[in-house]
Design a protein around this motif. Structure first.
Motif, PDB file in Angstrom:
ATOM      1  N   THR A 442       0.866  -1.131  -0.036  1.00 30.59           N
ATOM      2  CA  THR A 442      -0.047  -0.093   0.000  1.00 30.59           C
ATOM      3  C   THR A 442       0.973   1.142  -0.010  1.00 30.59           C
ATOM      4  O   THR A 442       1.741   1.190   0.730  1.00 30.59           O
ATOM      5  N   ILE A 443       0.489   2.224  -1.005  1.00 32.29           N
ATOM      6  CA  ILE A 443       1.105   3.478  -0.913  1.00 32.29           C
ATOM      7  C   ILE A 443       0.028   4.651  -0.546  1.00 32.29           C
ATOM      8  O   ILE A 443      -1.093   4.697  -1.139  1.00 32.29           O
ATOM      9  N   ILE A 444       0.023   5.066   0.550  1.00 33.94           N
ATOM     10  CA  ILE A 444      -0.866   6.104   1.250  1.00 33.94           C
ATOM     11  C   ILE A 444      -0.450   7.674   0.730  1.00 33.94           C
ATOM     12  O   ILE A 444       0.610   7.915   1.113  1.00 33.94           O
ATOM     13  N   GLY A 445      -1.171   8.237  -0.117  1.00 32.86           N
ATOM     14  CA  GLY A 445      -0.854   9.457  -0.694  1.00 32.86           C
ATOM     15  C   GLY A 445      -1.599  10.370   0.127  1.00 32.86           C
ATOM     16  O   GLY A 445      -2.609  10.608   0.474  1.00 32.86           O
ATOM     17  N   LEU A 446      -0.526  11.598   0.176  1.00 29.39           N
ATOM     18  CA  LEU A 446      -1.071  12.720   1.219  1.00 29.39           C
ATOM     19  C   LEU A 446      -0.658  13.842   0.532  1.00 29.39           C
ATOM     20  O   LEU A 446       0.176  14.084   0.034  1.00 29.39           O
ATOM     21  N   GLY A 447      -1.729  14.984   0.435  1.00 30.73           N
ATOM     22  CA  GLY A 447      -1.505  16.266  -0.415  1.00 30.73           C
ATOM     23  C   GLY A 447      -2.195  16.074  -1.757  1.00 30.73           C
ATOM     24  O   GLY A 447      -2.782  15.094  -2.039  1.00 30.73           O
ATOM     25  N   CYS A 448      -1.842  17.293  -2.572  1.00 29.97           N
ATOM     26  CA  CYS A 448      -2.785  17.525  -3.511  1.00 29.97           C
ATOM     27  C   CYS A 448      -2.511  16.372  -4.795  1.00 29.97           C
ATOM     28  O   CYS A 448      -1.371  16.318  -4.885  1.00 29.97           O
ATOM     29  N   GLY A 449      -3.416  15.902  -5.403  1.00 28.24           N
ATOM     30  CA  GLY A 449      -3.356  15.173  -6.098  1.00 28.24           C
ATOM     31  C   GLY A 449      -2.678  13.473  -5.876  1.00 28.24           C
ATOM     32  O   GLY A 449      -2.710  12.745  -6.805  1.00 28.24           O
ATOM     33  N   ALA A 450      -2.402  13.381  -4.658  1.00 33.09           N
ATOM     34  CA  ALA A 450      -1.856  12.273  -4.334  1.00 33.09           C
ATOM     35  C   ALA A 450      -2.762  10.957  -4.348  1.00 33.09           C
ATOM     36  O   ALA A 450      -4.052  11.103  -3.784  1.00 33.09           O
ATOM     37  N   VAL A 451      -2.318   9.973  -4.861  1.00 28.82           N
ATOM     38  CA  VAL A 451      -3.439   8.728  -5.006  1.00 28.82           C
ATOM     39  C   VAL A 451      -2.904   7.609  -4.103  1.00 28.82           C
ATOM     40  O   VAL A 451      -1.721   7.194  -4.328  1.00 28.82           O
ATOM     41  N   SER A 452      -3.589   7.309  -3.173  1.00 24.52           N
ATOM     42  CA  SER A 452      -3.603   6.340  -2.199  1.00 24.52           C
ATOM     43  C   SER A 452      -3.826   4.796  -3.253  1.00 24.52           C
ATOM     44  O   SER A 452      -4.900   4.781  -3.748  1.00 24.52           O
ATOM     45  N   LYS A 453      -2.918   4.102  -3.199  1.00 23.24           N
ATOM     46  CA  LYS A 453      -3.117   2.772  -3.815  1.00 23.24           C
ATOM     47  C   LYS A 453      -2.952   1.640  -2.583  1.00 23.24           C
ATOM     48  O   LYS A 453      -2.121   1.261  -2.237  1.00 23.24           O
ATOM     49  N   MET A 454      -4.091   1.224  -2.204  1.00 22.19           N
ATOM     50  CA  MET A 454      -4.338   0.309  -1.221  1.00 22.19           C
ATOM     51  C   MET A 454      -4.098  -1.196  -1.487  1.00 22.19           C
ATOM     52  O   MET A 454      -5.366  -1.564  -2.234  1.00 22.19           O
ATOM     53  N   VAL A 455      -3.285  -1.934  -1.342  1.00 17.06           N
ATOM     54  CA  VAL A 455      -2.935  -3.531  -1.557  1.00 17.06           C
ATOM     55  C   VAL A 455      -3.554  -4.046  -0.536  1.00 17.06           C
ATOM     56  O   VAL A 455      -2.945  -4.179   0.432  1.00 17.06           O
ATOM     57  N   SER A 456      -4.781  -4.861  -0.706  1.00 19.75           N
ATOM     58  CA  SER A 456      -4.937  -5.743   0.787  1.00 19.75           C
ATOM     59  C   SER A 456      -4.040  -6.767   0.821  1.00 19.75           C
ATOM     60  O   SER A 456      -3.612  -7.569   0.022  1.00 19.75           O
ATOM     61  N   PRO A 457      -3.610  -6.951   2.268  1.00 17.02           N
ATOM     62  CA  PRO A 457      -2.605  -7.816   2.516  1.00 17.02           C
ATOM     63  C   PRO A 457      -3.364  -9.306   2.678  1.00 17.02           C
ATOM     64  O   PRO A 457      -2.569 -10.435   2.912  1.00 17.02           O
ATOM     65  N   HIS A 458      -4.531  -9.221   2.513  1.00 19.10           N
ATOM     66  CA  HIS A 458      -5.494 -10.565   2.524  1.00 19.10           C
ATOM     67  C   HIS A 458      -5.649 -11.261   1.351  1.00 19.10           C
ATOM     68  O   HIS A 458      -5.649 -12.451   0.940  1.00 19.10           O
ATOM     69  N   THR A 459      -5.991 -10.237   0.481  1.00 19.66           N
ATOM     70  CA  THR A 459      -6.308 -10.700  -1.061  1.00 19.66           C
ATOM     71  C   THR A 459      -5.385 -10.254  -2.312  1.00 19.66           C
ATOM     72  O   THR A 459      -5.525 -11.010  -3.452  1.00 19.66           O
ATOM     73  N   GLY A 460      -4.801  -9.288  -2.002  1.00 14.41           N
ATOM     74  CA  GLY A 460      -3.729  -8.834  -2.985  1.00 14.41           C
ATOM     75  C   GLY A 460      -4.540  -7.687  -3.986  1.00 14.41           C
ATOM     76  O   GLY A 460      -3.932  -7.174  -4.890  1.00 14.41           O
ATOM     77  N   ARG A 461      -5.986  -7.572  -3.520  1.00 16.84           N
ATOM     78  CA  ARG A 461      -6.783  -6.586  -4.550  1.00 16.84           C
ATOM     79  C   ARG A 461      -6.060  -5.166  -4.232  1.00 16.84           C
ATOM     80  O   ARG A 461      -5.785  -4.742  -3.168  1.00 16.84           O
ATOM     81  N   ILE A 462      -6.372  -4.321  -5.377  1.00 20.35           N
ATOM     82  CA  ILE A 462      -5.982  -3.070  -5.286  1.00 20.35           C
ATOM     83  C   ILE A 462      -7.135  -2.008  -5.238  1.00 20.35           C
ATOM     84  O   ILE A 462      -7.918  -2.171  -6.356  1.00 20.35           O
ATOM     85  N   PHE A 463      -6.877  -1.201  -4.237  1.00 15.86           N
ATOM     86  CA  PHE A 463      -7.976  -0.146  -4.242  1.00 15.86           C
ATOM     87  C   PHE A 463      -7.350   1.424  -4.364  1.00 15.86           C
ATOM     88  O   PHE A 463      -6.471   1.678  -3.905  1.00 15.86           O
ATOM     89  N   ARG A 464      -7.939   2.169  -5.432  1.00 19.65           N
ATOM     90  CA  ARG A 464      -7.501   3.381  -5.645  1.00 19.65           C
ATOM     91  C   ARG A 464      -8.090   4.553  -4.804  1.00 19.65           C
ATOM     92  O   ARG A 464      -9.459   4.309  -4.995  1.00 19.65           O
TER      93      ARG A 464
END
Length: 501
Positions: A442-464
């Motif tokens: 997971t990369i947590i984006g902070l600030g303007c235009g930052a995109v958080s890409k959350m990688v589930s440690p349980h399934t590997g699915r990615i959420f933006r």
């Protein structure tokens, strides 16, 4: 076009755009007006058979191609459809290569992350040599591309031995949406900073609040931070006092701040650096900075909107070296307006004198929304063959000097259907660049235009989850997007329904 459902038209467009700037797929009576008539015959679920008859109206020629694709037992309907799409792409690529005489080194791959695909085969139990065979046979990659993928994967596993198990940690991206000016090729959230100090201060207050909220979530849920990366924009566009304030907030609120493996600050525009700012970065133990020339041609810098000189780039690089910053990255762009292989050779000669610790070689991409794309006719760029030659020049140059490729990604509308490659001396690789590209954490984006890409440690699915791109909107919706981000993190990490406040 006939023989295919409209659901497959997207694949036709993606492969077609590798050969032609404008591609439109139509069926029925409309197809009689096209330059190419395509007739597909696809059947089977295991194996899949695809046949294509391509009629090139302008050249008055017909090309026929066929492909049999084995399908593993036990695949669900979605996975089988993916195999069908790949078979369609396969026969179309072969047909267009025959019809046009243009070879596509990346085969049917049109996505951003070919290295991630290589890793996926390894995780399924394939060896590196078996993976190479599959990429060449099923995806039509040229050996030069599988060679660099193999080298990058080996390097990544050496640099990050725990690459496949870092999903229990996160990294942070700090988005600073300001630059001295906006480059003609850029689509990142970046606003000219001059005269906007009130807006900058307001944005920074919001950023501090977001860092505090996310830091609280990290501490409550005992989630470690691997890396912190300042991007933008140009983070060093803000004042020394403002930059120092961000570091202070991070140290106060991010748990185990001293244990973070890598802290990177992009100082890409040399006109944002001075001795005091470099001293500040050194005082905060920044591990890696970027000072990006993009080109060593004065005229090119003017054309692309970078209001600094070549001398300024060289002077700031040497100043940073003198002050003891020992991990400096530089970026170059192949294919900038009016630059050919001769000019690029001179650029590499200059880079040879500097020997930055890492070098990212981009190939120009015409990104939708950029000034360059909106006014494409005004910019003369190198052709496919010359771009390919320059990519090879960069690779040979890097190998000669002892750099090793360690990450790679591709973009839509990239010149010559090539790639962007990060080279580094051993031990100077960017850990963050590896993690963001291979999507193992997971990369947590902070600030303007930052995109958080959350990688589930349980399934590997990615959420933006994207933050607003405009500073005013960012601040007006601050509470909402912080709450929503925390809610999403709780869902991905199965942490319960805790609030940020």
């Amino acid at each position: 076009m006939s023989g295919l459902e409209p659901v497959f038209y997207r694949e036709i467009e993606l492969i077609g755009k590798l050969f032609f700037e404008e591609v439109r797929v139509v069926g029925g009576k409309q197809e009689q007006n096209g330059d190419f008539h395509l007739h597909f015959a696809v059947q089977g679920t295991g194996p899949v058979f695809a046949n294509l008859t391509l009629k090139d109206i302008l050249r008055d020629q017909t090309v026929k191609t066929a492909h049999r694709r084995e399908v593993e037992a036990g695949l669900n309907e979605k996975e089988i459809r993916k195999q069908v799409k790949q078979a369609i792409s396969y026969v179309l690529l072969q047909a267009l290569q025959k019809a046009t005489g243009v070879e596509q080194p990346w085969g049917i791959l049109t996505g951003v992350r070919p290295v991630k695909l290589f890793h996926s085969f390894l995780l399924k139990g394939f060896s590196a040599s078996e993976t190479v065979q599959r990429l060449q046979k099923d995806y039509l990659l040229h050996p030069a591309k599988t060679d660099i993928l193999t080298e990058i994967v080996e390097r990544q596993k050496e640099v990050l031995p725990d690459l496949y198990t870092l999903d229990q940690e996160v990294s942070l991206y700090i988005g600073i949406p300001f630059c001295p000016t906006k480059c003609a090729y850029c689509t990142f959230p970046a606003y000219a900073i001059r005269g906007r100090n009130g807006l900058v201060e307001s944005f920074l207050a919001g950023l501090h609040e977001e860092i505090e909220a996310v830091g609280k979530w990290l501490r409550e849920n005992k989630v470690p931070v691997t890396n912190i990366y300042f991007g933008g924009g140009t983070p060093t566009s803000v004042s020394m006092e403002q930059l120092d304030g961000i570091f202070q907030v991070l140290k106060k609120h991010i748990p185990d701040y001293e244990m973070i493996r890598e802290l990177t600050v992009e100082a890409g525009r040399p006109d944002t650096l001075n001795e005091e700012k470099l001293e500040l970065l050194k005082a905060w133990a920044v591990d890696r900075i970027s000072i990006n020339p993009q080109s060593f041609q004065e005229e090119t810098l003017k054309v692309i909107g970078r209001h600094h000189s070549v001398k300024e780039t060289l002077d700031k690089f040497r100043l940073a070296r003198k002050m003891g910053l020992d991990n400096i990255n530089m970026d170059l762009i192949i294919g900038l307006p009016n630059e050919d292989a001769t000019i690029f050779a001179k650029t590499l000669d200059t880079m040879r004198e500097l020997k930055p610790d890492s070098l990212t070689v981009h190939t120009l991409s015409f990104k939708s929304g950029s000034v360059m794309t909106q006014n494409r006719d005004r910019y003369r760029v190198a052709g496919r063959d010359e771009v390919r030659e320059m990519v090879k020049m960069a690779r040979d140059w890097a190998k000669e000097l002892g750099y090793r490729p360690y990450y790679l990604y591709r973009q839509k509308n990239i010149l010559g259907n090539q790639e962007n490659v990060g080279y580094a001396f051993p031990g100077k690789e960017s850990l963050y660049n590896i993690l963001i590209m291979e999507e193992k954490q997971t990369i947590i984006g902070l600030g303007c235009g930052a995109v958080s890409k959350m990688v589930s440690p349980h399934t590997g699915r990615i959420f933006r989850f994207p933050n607003p791109k405009e500073p005013k909107v960012y601040n007006e919706t601050l509470r909402h997007h912080i709450e929503e981000k925390i809610r999403r993190l709780n869902e991905v990490y199965q942490c319960g329904n805790r609030s940020a406040y």
